[in-house]
Design a protein around this motif. Structure first.
Motif, PDB file in Angstrom:
ATOM      1  N   TYR A   1       8.829   2.732  10.686  1.00  0.00           N
ATOM      2  CA  TYR A   1       9.261   1.359  10.401  1.00  0.00           C
ATOM      3  C   TYR A   1       9.996   0.758  11.601  1.00  0.00           C
ATOM      4  O   TYR A   1      10.552   1.473  12.435  1.00  0.00           O
ATOM      5  CB  TYR A   1      10.175   1.329   9.171  1.00  0.00           C
ATOM      6  N   THR A   2       9.989  -0.559  11.659  1.00  0.00           N
ATOM      7  CA  THR A   2      10.714  -1.270  12.710  1.00  0.00           C
ATOM      8  C   THR A   2      12.032  -1.800  12.147  1.00  0.00           C
ATOM      9  O   THR A   2      12.199  -1.916  10.924  1.00  0.00           O
ATOM     10  CB  THR A   2       9.897  -2.451  13.244  1.00  0.00           C
ATOM     11  N   ASP A   3      12.955  -2.146  13.031  1.00  0.00           N
ATOM     12  CA  ASP A   3      14.231  -2.719  12.589  1.00  0.00           C
ATOM     13  C   ASP A   3      14.025  -4.029  11.843  1.00  0.00           C
ATOM     14  O   ASP A   3      14.722  -4.317  10.867  1.00  0.00           O
ATOM     15  CB  ASP A   3      15.146  -2.957  13.801  1.00  0.00           C
ATOM     16  N   THR A   4      13.071  -4.825  12.294  1.00  0.00           N
ATOM     17  CA  THR A   4      12.788  -6.106  11.639  1.00  0.00           C
ATOM     18  C   THR A   4      12.374  -5.897  10.195  1.00  0.00           C
ATOM     19  O   THR A   4      12.834  -6.597   9.283  1.00  0.00           O
ATOM     20  CB  THR A   4      11.671  -6.865  12.389  1.00  0.00           C
TER      21      THR A   4
ATOM     22  N   ILE B   1       5.665  -1.592   8.989  1.00  0.00           N
ATOM     23  CA  ILE B   1       5.788  -0.299   8.305  1.00  0.00           C
ATOM     24  C   ILE B   1       4.404   0.348   8.173  1.00  0.00           C
ATOM     25  O   ILE B   1       3.409  -0.325   7.884  1.00  0.00           O
ATOM     26  CB  ILE B   1       6.446  -0.445   6.911  1.00  0.00           C
ATOM     27  N   ALA B   2       4.370   1.653   8.430  1.00  0.00           N
ATOM     28  CA  ALA B   2       3.126   2.420   8.334  1.00  0.00           C
ATOM     29  C   ALA B   2       3.463   3.828   7.867  1.00  0.00           C
ATOM     30  O   ALA B   2       4.563   4.336   8.127  1.00  0.00           O
ATOM     31  CB  ALA B   2       2.407   2.459   9.678  1.00  0.00           C
ATOM     32  N   ALA B   3       2.529   4.449   7.188  1.00  0.00           N
ATOM     33  CA  ALA B   3       2.743   5.814   6.698  1.00  0.00           C
ATOM     34  C   ALA B   3       1.612   6.719   7.166  1.00  0.00           C
ATOM     35  O   ALA B   3       0.449   6.326   7.143  1.00  0.00           O
ATOM     36  CB  ALA B   3       2.819   5.822   5.174  1.00  0.00           C
ATOM     37  N   ILE B   4       1.993   7.906   7.602  1.00  0.00           N
ATOM     38  CA  ILE B   4       1.016   8.939   7.931  1.00  0.00           C
ATOM     39  C   ILE B   4       0.869   9.807   6.690  1.00  0.00           C
ATOM     40  O   ILE B   4       1.847  10.379   6.202  1.00  0.00           O
ATOM     41  CB  ILE B   4       1.477   9.813   9.118  1.00  0.00           C
ATOM     42  N   CYS B   5      -0.342   9.879   6.145  1.00  0.00           N
ATOM     43  CA  CYS B   5      -0.578  10.582   4.883  1.00  0.00           C
ATOM     44  C   CYS B   5      -1.604  11.696   5.059  1.00  0.00           C
ATOM     45  O   CYS B   5      -2.442  11.646   5.961  1.00  0.00           O
ATOM     46  CB  CYS B   5      -1.093   9.612   3.823  1.00  0.00           C
ATOM     47  N   GLU B   6      -1.527  12.651   4.176  1.00  0.00           N
ATOM     48  CA  GLU B   6      -2.475  13.763   4.180  1.00  0.00           C
ATOM     49  C   GLU B   6      -3.723  13.370   3.388  1.00  0.00           C
ATOM     50  O   GLU B   6      -3.622  12.850   2.276  1.00  0.00           O
ATOM     51  CB  GLU B   6      -1.829  14.995   3.553  1.00  0.00           C
TER      52      GLU B   6
ATOM     53  N   LEU C   1       0.828  -1.210   0.000  1.00  0.00           N
ATOM     54  CA  LEU C   1       0.000   0.000   0.000  1.00  0.00           C
ATOM     55  C   LEU C   1       0.862   1.259   0.000  1.00  0.00           C
ATOM     56  O   LEU C   1       0.556   2.233  -0.694  1.00  0.00           O
ATOM     57  CB  LEU C   1      -0.917   0.007   1.218  1.00  0.00           C
ATOM     58  N   ILE C   2       1.912   1.240   0.782  1.00  0.00           N
ATOM     59  CA  ILE C   2       2.776   2.417   0.866  1.00  0.00           C
ATOM     60  C   ILE C   2       3.510   2.647  -0.449  1.00  0.00           C
ATOM     61  O   ILE C   2       3.663   3.791  -0.907  1.00  0.00           O
ATOM     62  CB  ILE C   2       3.746   2.295   2.058  1.00  0.00           C
TER      63      ILE C   2
END
Length: 246
Positions: free
Chosen positions: A47-50, A87-92, A31-32
């Motif tokens: 994001y995480t180190d993993t 992993i995650a994204a903050i989007c407008e 998705l990202i």
């Protein structure tokens, strides 16, 4: 990451706060990547180190200033899934635009409440090149996390308009509903300017909207079963609408 920031990200699970902050959260690499390719305004990628250990190419191909490392425990707090990807994204949120009535083909979703169905309908509309969707009041928020996952990135290539009354199309388009008792879809000739209306999963079309329908079509049953899921019916309608234009 501070507790204040974590709480703000957690609040974006809810429509009230997505609207307040003008932001939404995306989870998952695919998705990202779709959001990046579609030029979505991404404010931060967590994001995480993993995740980083097995996805180094993503970091090399994207603006490094967007990335922020977060530990596994905190990522669990902000995640909307049972098995977080890391992993995650903050989007407008995209800006709300007035519907362009000059566009010939529209999809109108009438109180669609299930996130999975909403996401699937958005995905199917995008696949068939139907890039204008109007939502009635009472629809599930298209930027609900479950809708986003079901949409698989389709949100980023179409225009979605919220809280649109069906009367807005009365003077410019033929309004067509999907009903059990209607004209055979396989023989129906779609007019050049039209709106396809799909109703609520359990209750169908709202009574106040039914009086504005110009045509009713039905997907003829060839086998057994009571009805089609609204997202499946939508995909069939979208396909035939598109073929009709060729």
């Amino acid at each position: 990451m501070t507790n204040k920031k974590i709480k703000k990200i957690q609040s974006l699970r809810y429509h009230k706060y997505r609207k307040k902050y003008g932001q939404f959260v995306l989870e998952g690499k695919r998705l990202i990547q779709c959001a990046i390719e579609s030029k979505v305004n991404i404010l931060k990628i967590l994001y995480t180190d993993t995740f980083a250990d097995s996805n180094k190419t993503l970091f090399r191909s994207t603006n490094k200033q967007l990335f922020e490392n977060i530990n596994e425990k905190n990522f669990q707090k902000i995640s909307n899934t049972k098995s977080p990807s890391g992993i995650a994204a903050i989007c407008e949120l995209p800006k709300e635009l007035n519907p362009n009535m000059k566009m010939n083909r529209w999809i109108y979703l009438d109180k669609i409440s299930d996130p999975g169905n909403m996401g699937s309908l958005i995905r199917s509309a995008s696949w068939f090149g139907l890039n204008n969707i109007a939502l009635s009041t009472g629809c599930v928020d298209p930027y609900n996390p479950k809708v986003l996952r079901s949409g698989m990135g389709a949100h980023f290539n179409i225009d979605i308009h919220n809280n649109i009354p069906i009367t807005q199309f009365c003077k410019t388009h033929t309004i067509i509903s999907s009903e059990k008792r209607g004209k055979d879809l396989w023989e129906f000739k779609f007019p050049k300017k039209c709106v396809i209306v799909l109703g609520n999963e359990a209750h169908g079309h709202t009574i106040e909207n039914q009086k504005y329908f110009d045509e009713n079509v039905t997907i003829k049953k060839l086998g057994s079963g009571e009805s089609l899921n609204v997202s499946v019916a939508g995909a069939v309608l979208f396909h035939l609408l598109t073929v009709n234009e060729l």
